[in-house]
Design a protein around this motif. Structure first.
Motif, short mmCIF file in Angstrom:
data_model
loop_
_atom_site.label_atom_id
_atom_site.label_comp_id
_atom_site.label_asym_id
_atom_site.label_seq_id
_atom_site.Cartn_x
_atom_site.Cartn_y
_atom_site.Cartn_z
N SER A 24 0.72 -1.04 0.08
CA SER A 24 -0.07 -0.15 -0.02
C SER A 24 0.87 1.33 0.08
O SER A 24 0.55 2.17 -0.79
CB SER A 24 -0.85 -0.07 1.11
N ALA A 25 1.89 1.39 0.93
CA ALA A 25 2.62 2.22 0.91
C ALA A 25 3.47 2.53 -0.36
O ALA A 25 3.64 3.80 -0.79
CB ALA A 25 3.71 2.28 2.18
N LEU A 26 4.11 1.40 -0.89
CA LEU A 26 4.71 1.56 -2.29
C LEU A 26 3.91 2.08 -3.21
O LEU A 26 4.09 2.68 -4.50
CB LEU A 26 5.45 0.45 -2.58
N LEU A 27 2.44 1.69 -3.22
CA LEU A 27 1.63 2.02 -4.46
C LEU A 27 1.31 3.19 -4.31
O LEU A 27 1.25 4.14 -5.45
CB LEU A 27 0.30 1.37 -4.45
N LEU A 28 1.06 3.95 -3.29
CA LEU A 28 0.94 5.47 -3.08
C LEU A 28 2.05 6.15 -3.36
O LEU A 28 1.92 7.35 -4.04
CB LEU A 28 0.45 5.87 -1.67
N ALA A 29 3.32 5.67 -2.95
CA ALA A 29 4.35 6.68 -3.32
C ALA A 29 4.71 6.60 -4.58
O ALA A 29 5.04 7.54 -5.21
CB ALA A 29 5.45 5.84 -2.35
N VAL A 232 -6.35 -7.11 1.47
CA VAL A 232 -6.64 -6.55 0.01
C VAL A 232 -7.45 -5.55 0.17
O VAL A 232 -7.23 -4.43 -0.69
CB VAL A 232 -7.52 -7.68 -0.73
N ALA A 233 -8.08 -5.23 1.15
CA ALA A 233 -8.85 -4.00 1.63
C ALA A 233 -7.78 -2.75 1.69
O ALA A 233 -7.98 -1.57 1.40
CB ALA A 233 -9.75 -4.00 2.81
N LEU A 234 -6.59 -3.11 2.67
CA LEU A 234 -5.81 -1.93 2.74
C LEU A 234 -5.18 -1.54 1.44
O LEU A 234 -4.72 -0.26 1.10
CB LEU A 234 -4.44 -2.51 3.77
N ILE A 235 -4.73 -2.51 0.54
CA ILE A 235 -4.15 -2.07 -0.58
C ILE A 235 -5.26 -1.41 -1.39
O ILE A 235 -4.56 -0.34 -2.33
CB ILE A 235 -3.66 -3.49 -1.29
N GLY A 236 -6.52 -1.85 -1.47
CA GLY A 236 -7.54 -1.21 -2.31
C GLY A 236 -7.83 0.42 -1.64
O GLY A 236 -7.94 1.19 -2.51
N ILE A 237 -7.44 0.50 -0.44
CA ILE A 237 -7.57 1.74 0.19
C ILE A 237 -6.39 2.60 -0.47
O ILE A 237 -6.76 3.95 -0.72
CB ILE A 237 -7.62 2.03 1.55
N GLY A 238 -5.12 2.24 -0.39
CA GLY A 238 -4.14 2.86 -0.81
C GLY A 238 -4.22 3.42 -2.39
O GLY A 238 -3.89 4.24 -2.85
N LEU A 239 -5.01 2.25 -3.32
CA LEU A 239 -5.23 2.51 -4.69
C LEU A 239 -6.22 3.50 -4.84
O LEU A 239 -5.95 4.36 -5.66
CB LEU A 239 -5.46 1.19 -5.35
N ALA A 240 -7.05 3.51 -4.07
CA ALA A 240 -8.22 4.40 -4.06
C ALA A 240 -7.76 5.87 -3.86
O ALA A 240 -8.13 6.96 -4.48
CB ALA A 240 -9.40 4.19 -3.06
N VAL A 241 -6.94 6.05 -2.85
CA VAL A 241 -6.39 7.36 -2.47
C VAL A 241 -5.38 7.72 -3.51
O VAL A 241 -5.60 9.06 -3.95
CB VAL A 241 -5.38 7.24 -1.28
N ALA A 242 -4.72 6.89 -4.12
CA ALA A 242 -3.62 7.31 -5.29
C ALA A 242 -4.54 7.67 -6.42
O ALA A 242 -4.44 8.74 -7.04
CB ALA A 242 -2.99 6.14 -5.83
N LEU A 243 -5.65 6.95 -6.91
CA LEU A 243 -6.45 7.36 -7.93
C LEU A 243 -7.40 8.65 -8.02
O LEU A 243 -7.48 9.47 -8.72
CB LEU A 243 -7.58 6.36 -8.34
N LEU A 244 -7.62 8.74 -6.53
CA LEU A 244 -8.49 10.05 -6.29
C LEU A 244 -7.51 11.15 -6.35
O LEU A 244 -8.05 12.39 -7.08
CB LEU A 244 -9.03 9.93 -4.73
N ALA A 245 -6.36 11.25 -6.01
CA ALA A 245 -5.32 12.38 -6.05
C ALA A 245 -5.02 12.52 -7.62
O ALA A 245 -5.05 13.74 -7.99
CB ALA A 245 -4.08 11.94 -5.42
N VAL A 246 -4.80 11.52 -8.23
CA VAL A 246 -4.74 11.60 -9.62
C VAL A 246 -5.75 12.21 -10.51
O VAL A 246 -5.72 13.36 -11.26
CB VAL A 246 -4.27 10.32 -10.28
#
Length: 260
Positions: A24-29, A232-246
């Motif tokens: 999750s951290a690597l995905l967001l970063a 999976v939910a935590l990774i999904g949260i990280g992906l959602a935050v990243a997609l929202l920011a983009v």
């Protein structure tokens, strides 16, 4: 409290597999590194502040453990402000220092981006136990057991490393050889610590080999490392935050792809 031991808590974040926290951290970063704009970083940072309370850290613990990030972010922003590439209106100039509209915007974006990448990484890894991380890397990611266990052993020795440094300092002071110049004293003590660390590492390696670590057979693990819905939910949260920011950054026309 140990520098590598996470605080204990009953929140679900403490029971999530460390591999999911790392992913999750690597995905967001990874997403935030692709752009330098204040909008995407600000959106991600706002979402992270909402989620950080879920981690179960007290305000004091959160501030102390993330203090290096709070210091590094404005420092990098100030450097960018003073020495960044000039663009737009000039607010102040003196020698090599140029404070312009472009450097100001870039400084704000740099500061927010460091905070948005650093804060969640620190918070997630504060809730990680080194042994759980090693189990996850070996069983879930399938990294070589020899590499994982060697890294775990090294991480566990961090506390001893600090203790040895303090013991050497006190011993040298008691013998009257710690009153010289600070630079020479530091180098001498660092060399003594290096010798002590090499000896301890050799003994540890021999002990681990004697107990079957690194044997050419498939090893077993004392604790099973599972990867389930909450991971999976935590990774999904990280992906959602990243997609929202983009998405917000692109919609507002602030997206600044760094590779173009």
């Amino acid at each position: 409290m140990s520098l590598i031991a996470p605080p204990r808590g009953d929140r679900a974040i403490f029971r999530i597999n460390p591999v999911a926290k790392l992913a999750s951290a690597l995905l967001l970063a990874g997403v935030l590194i692709l752009t330098i704009d204040w909008v995407s970083a600000a959106v991600a940072l706002a979402c992270e502040f909402v989620l950080v309370f879920w981690a179960g850290l007290s305000l004091k613990s959160f501030v102390l453990r993330t203090l290096p990030v709070w210091i590094a972010a404005p420092t990098a922003g100030l450097t960018t402000l003073l020495y960044g590439q000039p663009a737009g209106a000039v607010y102040w100039a003196f020698g090599l220092v140029n404070v312009t509209e472009g450097s100001l915007e870039l400084a704000i974006a740099t500061t927010l981006r460091i905070l948005a990448i650093g804060l969640p990484s620190v918070v997630l890894f504060v809730t990680v136990d080194p042994t759980d991380l090693a189990d996850g890397l070996a069983q879930v990611v399938k990294l070589p057991a020899r590499f994982v266990l060697g890294g775990l052993a090294g991480l566990r020795l961090v506390g001893l490393f600090l203790g040895d440094w303090r013991a050497l300092e006190l011993a040298r002071r008691a013998r009257g050889i710690a009153d010289g110049g600070a630079g020479r004293r530091l180098l001498s003590q660092a060399f003594a610590l290096l010798v002590l660390s090499i000896r301890r590492g050799s003994k540890l390696a021999t002990a681990m080999e004697a107990r079957g670590f690194g044997a050419p057979v498939q090893r077993t693990w004392a604790r099973e490392s599972t990867f389930r819905g909450r991971e999976v939910a935590l990774i999904g949260i990280g992906l959602a935050v990243a997609l929202l920011a983009v998405g917000v950054s692109v919609a507002l026309g602030s997206w600044n792809f760094v590779l173009t």
